[in-house]
Design a protein around this motif. Structure first.
Motif, PDB file in Angstrom:
ATOM      1  N   GLU A 487      32.089  40.572  40.452  1.00  0.00           N
ATOM      2  CA  GLU A 487      32.645  39.597  39.515  1.00  0.00           C
ATOM      3  C   GLU A 487      33.234  38.440  40.318  1.00  0.00           C
ATOM      4  O   GLU A 487      33.868  38.647  41.362  1.00  0.00           O
ATOM      5  N   ARG A 488      33.005  37.206  39.849  1.00  0.00           N
ATOM      6  CA  ARG A 488      33.473  36.028  40.573  1.00  0.00           C
ATOM      7  C   ARG A 488      34.990  36.075  40.739  1.00  0.00           C
ATOM      8  O   ARG A 488      35.729  36.430  39.822  1.00  0.00           O
ATOM      9  N   SER A 489      35.443  35.699  41.922  1.00  0.00           N
ATOM     10  CA  SER A 489      36.854  35.840  42.276  1.00  0.00           C
ATOM     11  C   SER A 489      37.777  34.984  41.411  1.00  0.00           C
ATOM     12  O   SER A 489      38.945  35.332  41.218  1.00  0.00           O
ATOM     13  N   GLU A 490      37.257  33.867  40.876  1.00  0.00           N
ATOM     14  CA  GLU A 490      38.115  33.011  40.054  1.00  0.00           C
ATOM     15  C   GLU A 490      38.361  33.574  38.652  1.00  0.00           C
ATOM     16  O   GLU A 490      39.262  33.129  37.939  1.00  0.00           O
ATOM     17  N   ASN A 491      37.581  34.585  38.265  1.00  0.00           N
ATOM     18  CA  ASN A 491      37.735  35.187  36.938  1.00  0.00           C
ATOM     19  C   ASN A 491      38.802  36.276  36.984  1.00  0.00           C
ATOM     20  O   ASN A 491      38.527  37.473  36.804  1.00  0.00           O
ATOM     21  N   VAL A 492      40.029  35.847  37.211  1.00  0.00           N
ATOM     22  CA  VAL A 492      41.122  36.797  37.405  1.00  0.00           C
ATOM     23  C   VAL A 492      41.355  37.621  36.146  1.00  0.00           C
ATOM     24  O   VAL A 492      41.621  38.831  36.219  1.00  0.00           O
ATOM     25  N   ASP A 493      41.249  36.984  34.972  1.00  0.00           N
ATOM     26  CA  ASP A 493      41.474  37.722  33.727  1.00  0.00           C
ATOM     27  C   ASP A 493      40.462  38.857  33.575  1.00  0.00           C
ATOM     28  O   ASP A 493      40.811  39.975  33.179  1.00  0.00           O
ATOM     29  N   ARG A 494      39.203  38.565  33.877  1.00  0.00           N
ATOM     30  CA  ARG A 494      38.171  39.607  33.775  1.00  0.00           C
ATOM     31  C   ARG A 494      38.447  40.747  34.759  1.00  0.00           C
ATOM     32  O   ARG A 494      38.326  41.925  34.413  1.00  0.00           O
ATOM     33  N   ASP A 528      36.558  32.439  56.668  1.00  0.00           N
ATOM     34  CA  ASP A 528      38.004  32.327  56.455  1.00  0.00           C
ATOM     35  C   ASP A 528      38.315  32.034  54.994  1.00  0.00           C
ATOM     36  O   ASP A 528      39.267  32.585  54.425  1.00  0.00           O
ATOM     37  N   LEU A 529      37.496  31.182  54.368  1.00  0.00           N
ATOM     38  CA  LEU A 529      37.693  30.856  52.958  1.00  0.00           C
ATOM     39  C   LEU A 529      37.487  32.091  52.094  1.00  0.00           C
ATOM     40  O   LEU A 529      38.269  32.355  51.169  1.00  0.00           O
ATOM     41  N   GLN A 530      36.439  32.879  52.386  1.00  0.00           N
ATOM     42  CA  GLN A 530      36.192  34.105  51.623  1.00  0.00           C
ATOM     43  C   GLN A 530      37.389  35.045  51.700  1.00  0.00           C
ATOM     44  O   GLN A 530      37.819  35.615  50.686  1.00  0.00           O
ATOM     45  N   ALA A 531      37.927  35.206  52.897  1.00  0.00           N
ATOM     46  CA  ALA A 531      39.056  36.121  53.078  1.00  0.00           C
ATOM     47  C   ALA A 531      40.283  35.634  52.308  1.00  0.00           C
ATOM     48  O   ALA A 531      40.966  36.421  51.635  1.00  0.00           O
ATOM     49  N   LYS A 532      40.564  34.329  52.385  1.00  0.00           N
ATOM     50  CA  LYS A 532      41.729  33.779  51.686  1.00  0.00           C
ATOM     51  C   LYS A 532      41.605  33.966  50.182  1.00  0.00           C
ATOM     52  O   LYS A 532      42.560  34.349  49.501  1.00  0.00           O
ATOM     53  N   VAL A 533      40.421  33.704  49.664  1.00  0.00           N
ATOM     54  CA  VAL A 533      40.190  33.858  48.226  1.00  0.00           C
ATOM     55  C   VAL A 533      40.393  35.312  47.807  1.00  0.00           C
ATOM     56  O   VAL A 533      41.010  35.616  46.778  1.00  0.00           O
ATOM     57  N   PHE A 534      39.885  36.236  48.623  1.00  0.00           N
ATOM     58  CA  PHE A 534      39.982  37.661  48.288  1.00  0.00           C
ATOM     59  C   PHE A 534      41.436  38.121  48.306  1.00  0.00           C
ATOM     60  O   PHE A 534      41.900  38.799  47.372  1.00  0.00           O
ATOM     61  N   TYR A 535      42.180  37.758  49.351  1.00  0.00           N
ATOM     62  CA  TYR A 535      43.577  38.181  49.448  1.00  0.00           C
ATOM     63  C   TYR A 535      44.433  37.553  48.343  1.00  0.00           C
ATOM     64  O   TYR A 535      45.362  38.184  47.824  1.00  0.00           O
ATOM     65  N   LYS A 536      44.106  36.309  47.981  1.00  0.00           N
ATOM     66  CA  LYS A 536      44.832  35.661  46.880  1.00  0.00           C
ATOM     67  C   LYS A 536      44.617  36.417  45.583  1.00  0.00           C
ATOM     68  O   LYS A 536      45.557  36.636  44.792  1.00  0.00           O
ATOM     69  N   LEU A 537      43.381  36.855  45.345  1.00  0.00           N
ATOM     70  CA  LEU A 537      43.074  37.624  44.140  1.00  0.00           C
ATOM     71  C   LEU A 537      43.859  38.936  44.124  1.00  0.00           C
ATOM     72  O   LEU A 537      44.449  39.303  43.088  1.00  0.00           O
ATOM     73  N   LYS A 539      46.643  39.638  45.521  1.00  0.00           N
ATOM     74  CA  LYS A 539      48.054  39.356  45.263  1.00  0.00           C
ATOM     75  C   LYS A 539      48.302  39.061  43.782  1.00  0.00           C
ATOM     76  O   LYS A 539      49.277  39.559  43.195  1.00  0.00           O
ATOM     77  N   GLU A 540      47.422  38.256  43.162  1.00  0.00           N
ATOM     78  CA  GLU A 540      47.583  37.921  41.740  1.00  0.00           C
ATOM     79  C   GLU A 540      47.496  39.167  40.873  1.00  0.00           C
ATOM     80  O   GLU A 540      48.265  39.331  39.916  1.00  0.00           O
ATOM     81  N   LEU A 541      46.566  40.057  41.187  1.00  0.00           N
ATOM     82  CA  LEU A 541      46.424  41.277  40.397  1.00  0.00           C
ATOM     83  C   LEU A 541      47.641  42.174  40.561  1.00  0.00           C
ATOM     84  O   LEU A 541      48.098  42.798  39.585  1.00  0.00           O
ATOM     85  N   GLU A 542      48.198  42.230  41.757  1.00  0.00           N
ATOM     86  CA  GLU A 542      49.410  43.024  41.974  1.00  0.00           C
ATOM     87  C   GLU A 542      50.571  42.444  41.176  1.00  0.00           C
ATOM     88  O   GLU A 542      51.376  43.192  40.593  1.00  0.00           O
ATOM     89  N   GLU A 543      50.662  41.125  41.154  1.00  0.00           N
ATOM     90  CA  GLU A 543      51.747  40.473  40.404  1.00  0.00           C
ATOM     91  C   GLU A 543      51.625  40.732  38.911  1.00  0.00           C
ATOM     92  O   GLU A 543      52.620  40.733  38.185  1.00  0.00           O
ATOM     93  N   ARG A 544      50.395  40.992  38.437  1.00  0.00           N
ATOM     94  CA  ARG A 544      50.179  41.302  37.017  1.00  0.00           C
ATOM     95  C   ARG A 544      50.386  42.786  36.716  1.00  0.00           C
ATOM     96  O   ARG A 544      50.229  43.212  35.574  1.00  0.00           O
ATOM     97  N   GLY A 545      50.701  43.560  37.747  1.00  0.00           N
ATOM     98  CA  GLY A 545      50.980  44.971  37.508  1.00  0.00           C
ATOM     99  C   GLY A 545      49.863  45.925  37.846  1.00  0.00           C
ATOM    100  O   GLY A 545      49.974  47.125  37.571  1.00  0.00           O
ATOM    101  N   CYS A 546      48.770  45.431  38.447  1.00  0.00           N
ATOM    102  CA  CYS A 546      47.673  46.313  38.846  1.00  0.00           C
ATOM    103  C   CYS A 546      48.006  46.960  40.190  1.00  0.00           C
ATOM    104  O   CYS A 546      48.298  46.241  41.156  1.00  0.00           O
TER     105      CYS A 546
END
Length: 725
Positions: A487-494, A528-537, A539-546
């Motif tokens: 799933e595309r990394s920008e689709n955080v809701d999905r 480097d961009l791939q890694a940053k995007v992945f780690y950001k995702l 972190k966002e999921l953890e902040e949402r309680g996952c």
């Protein structure tokens, strides 16, 4: 020695001489057996913790099967001899665990109990020196119940304790009191030799050039002298302590102290010097001799019965029974003949499964172990290898490789399809098996049945998995730029909703770095961009309680180029097998990665080809002069690339290069053997691997055919037999 103990060869001539032989000198046999087991089996428990439990279980299972078979063999003899009269539960337990169901079978439960104790010692974390003291104390306890029993005052508390003990075991010569000390001593010698060998190798590696240039012959001479001195010292020690053991035994016998005669104080140093002296000789391993020795041990009591029966039938009782030496020689002879016949029969049965008749792959266990160790050292301790076993483990044989890896403690694997995962499960592979590719919804029940983890390839697929209705273990694939699966990394809701689906047990989340195989600026920036995007995702999921699952980004190249991205797993693929995708990349790490696979084939025919004649399809090759050619039993149907036809490729025969001529066929390849004398049908040709000083690498084949090593290896045919060497 064991046969002598049970037949008393010299009793007809001298009771003292027979006591010396059978009750003193021959008593080194069983301690020696225990020390050999410690050296070759249990030593690994203390140096290779990963996989030690499986090796322990394998040894116990093997010995238990042997013990059970021997019990069944001697059951009729024991019943006839009245050994099993008035049995009760306690006597059955005593026989099975300590005494053996027939007089010589006590050795097998002793081995199992002793090895079990030693394994527990190895995982305790306590130093081996402490366990030597503990096992020594157990041996001293056993001594008082054996050769030194008469030293205990009759009627004393200690006497009553031992008499109660003899209700549990008839002798202290067992796996509790006798086996541990000799097992530990064998382990101690093994660890000492291993430390010496590794230190020597390390020293020689550091000083290789200096050694070669300055003192090659001198060091060999020094080593030889040192070995000779060590051998002499060990032989002197064996002689001295052997004589002291003789003196000890006759002294105990003179004073009537012995209850039994298996355990002496001087037996320990005698066994140590015997083991060290024998280790000074380097010989060839012979499974046939090992099996023969095993059968002699098991069968000799049967042969005692056979010899007695034959002697009565042939009226030779005076020679074969009443004469103790004749009896011993007859039993030894019959036991050896029976053992040789059985060993040959079992070898012949194994040869029915001969796997080197046509074309085959050899897998180097030592190379695989070295690669696993080298790769594990390049990632943090918390990061585990998740080897890629897809495409039949890159052509190596997934089941064989998985078994070897499991033996080394690896318990997580990844494959491409559900079929590959099921194949591993059906062959007993445990642990996590992650399917990296797509599984059709009709096959979802197989995921559940075989406890396989499935990659979530996108959000709609997650919905299908969730609708299946049963709990499925998954790793969520995240597309950070490769645009293949996930799933595309920008689709955080999905991605958040996938984590919340009630029927999906999210064990992991991963992405694939698509440009980590090079250190060029553009590709490094993208990685480097791939890694940053992945780690950001994450972190966002953890902040949402996952809850944070296990995460993984690296594959083979990532280990070397981006060590900082090591997380919970690394999906190591081609590097596990000792190569990288190109020869140039492989060359960089040749000191730490060793090729696991060798490809070999039989020569089926050797013939003359005269000047002007053609060979192979399409008359493509024409001889310019008289030559000798050979046909190999391998072709593109086995995965040997047809693109090597008529090029500069060659195979190795007897350490020499034999050029490939003409077109490579589906099942056959023709080579020029004009420069190799004595080539004949049945000889072996090496297509990938070493022969003598020459080597042909899979990197060479890949370069010649314009592809990468991954493709060459993965296309190795299913009809190639695969063996671990």
């Amino acid at each position: 020695m064991v046969v002598a103990i049970h037949t008393s060869p010299l009793l007809s001539y001298s009771a003292d001489a027979d006591f010396l032989l059978t009750r003193v000198l021959c008593r080194v046999a069983v301690p020696f057996f225990f020390m050999v087991t410690g050296y070759f089996v249990a030593g690994d428990f203390f140096i290779r913790r990963d996989g030690a439990f499986k090796k322990f279980l394998r040894y116990i299972k093997k010995t238990a099967v042997l013990y059970g078979s021997a019990i069944l063999l001697y059951l009729p003899v024991g019943i006839y001899a009245g050994h099993y009269k008035e049995l009760n539960i306690s006597s059955v337990i005593r026989m099975l665990l300590f005494d053996g169901t027939f007089y010589h079978l006590w050795y097998f439960p002793a081995c199992m109990i002793g090895v079990a104790l030693v394994y527990l010692m190895s995982i305790s974390g306590i130093k081996i020196q402490v366990w030597m003291v503990v096992s020594g104390a157990l041996y001293l306890i056993g001594l008082l119940g054996d050769s030194y029993f008469g030293c205990i005052k009759e009627g004393s508390v200690l006497y009553h304790i031992y008499m109660q003990g003899f209700q549990i075991f008839s002798y202290t010569r067992n796996g509790l009191f006798m086996a541990p000390i000799f097992l530990i001593l064998g382990i101690k010698i093994f660890l000492g030799n291993k430390f010496y060998s590794e230190s020597k190798v390390s020293f020689e590696n550091k000083n290789a050039l200096k050694t070669k240039k300055l003192s090659g012959a001198g060091m060999e001479s020094g080593k030889s002298t040192q070995d000779s001195l060590n051998l002499l010292a060990n032989c002197i020690g064996l002689t001295v302590f052997g004589l002291l053991m003789v003196a000890e035994a006759f002294t105990l016998r003179h004073f009537g102290v012995q209850r039994h005669d298996s355990m002496y104080i001087m037996l320990i140093p005698t066994a140590i010097f015997l083991m060290k002296a024998l280790l000074a000789w380097q010989g060839r391993s012979s499974k046939f001799l090992r099996n023969t020795a095993m059968w002699i041990y098991i069968l000799h009591p049967v042969m005692i019965v056979v010899v007695r029966g034959a002697a009565r039938a042939l009226h030779l009782t005076g020679i074969l029974v009443d004469n103790s030496l004749g009896h011993y020689l007859a039993v030894s002879c019959f036991s050896t003949i029976a053992a040789v016949v059985l060993s040959q029969w079992t070898e012949r049965k194994k040869k029915e499964d001969f796997k080197c008749g046509r074309a085959w792959i050899e897998l180097s266990r030592s190379a695989l172990r070295q690669n696993v160790t080298a790769l594990q050292k390049r990632v943090p301790d918390a990061c585990k290898l998740m080897p890629a076993l897809k495409a039949d483990a890159y052509g190596h044989g997934a089941v064989l490789i998985a078994r070897e890896l499991a033996d080394m403690g690896v318990d997580a694997f990844c494959v491409a399809s559900v079929e590959e995962g099921i194949e591993l499960r059906r062959h007993g592979i445990k642990g996590e098996i992650l399917i990296l590719g797509y599984t059709h919804p009709d096959l979802f029940p197989l995921l559940f049945r075989y406890r396989l983890s499935q990659t979530v390839v996108d959000f709609p697929y997650a919905v299908l998995l969730n609708r299946y209705g049963k709990k499925i273990h998954v790793h969520i694939g995240v597309d950070t730029g490769m645009h293949r699966l996930g799933e595309r990394s920008e689709n955080v809701d999905r991605l958040y909703n996938i984590c919340r689906m009630k029927n999906l047990i999210v064990d992991g989340m991963y992405t694939h770095l698509c440009a980590d195989d090079t250190l060029k600026k553009r590709e490094m920036e993208f990685t480097d961009l791939q890694a940053k995007v992945f780690y950001k995702l994450i972190k966002e999921l953890e902040e949402r309680g996952c809850p944070r699952p296990k995460i993984h980004l690296q594959s083979s190249y990532g280990i070397f180029h981006y060590p900082e991205l090591a997380e919970d797993y690394v999906r190591v693929g081609i590097a596990l097998y000792g190569v990288l995708s190109t020869g140039e990349d492989t060359e960089k790490y040749k000191d730490i990665l060793k090729p696991v696979l060798s490809l070999k084939a039989r020569i089926t025919s050797v013939r003359n080809l005269y000047a002007g004649e053609s060979a192979g399809y399409g008359l493509e090759f024409q001889a310019k002069k008289d030559m000798k050619i050979a046909a190999l039993s391998i072709g593109y149907g086995d995965g040997y690339p047809r693109g090597l036809s008529g090029g500069e490729s060659a195979v190795l025969i007897e350490g020499r290069r034999a050029p490939v001529i003409g077109r490579i066929c589906m099942d056959q390849t023709i080579v020029d053997v004009s420069g190799i004398p004595g080539v004949k049908a049945g000889d072996v040709a090496v297509l990938i691997g070493k022969s003598g000083e020459e080597e042909i690498s899979v990197c060479h084949l890949a370069k010649e055919t314009g592809t990468i090593t991954n493709e060459i290896l993965s296309r190795m045919g299913a009809r190639l037999e695969r063996i671990v060497v």
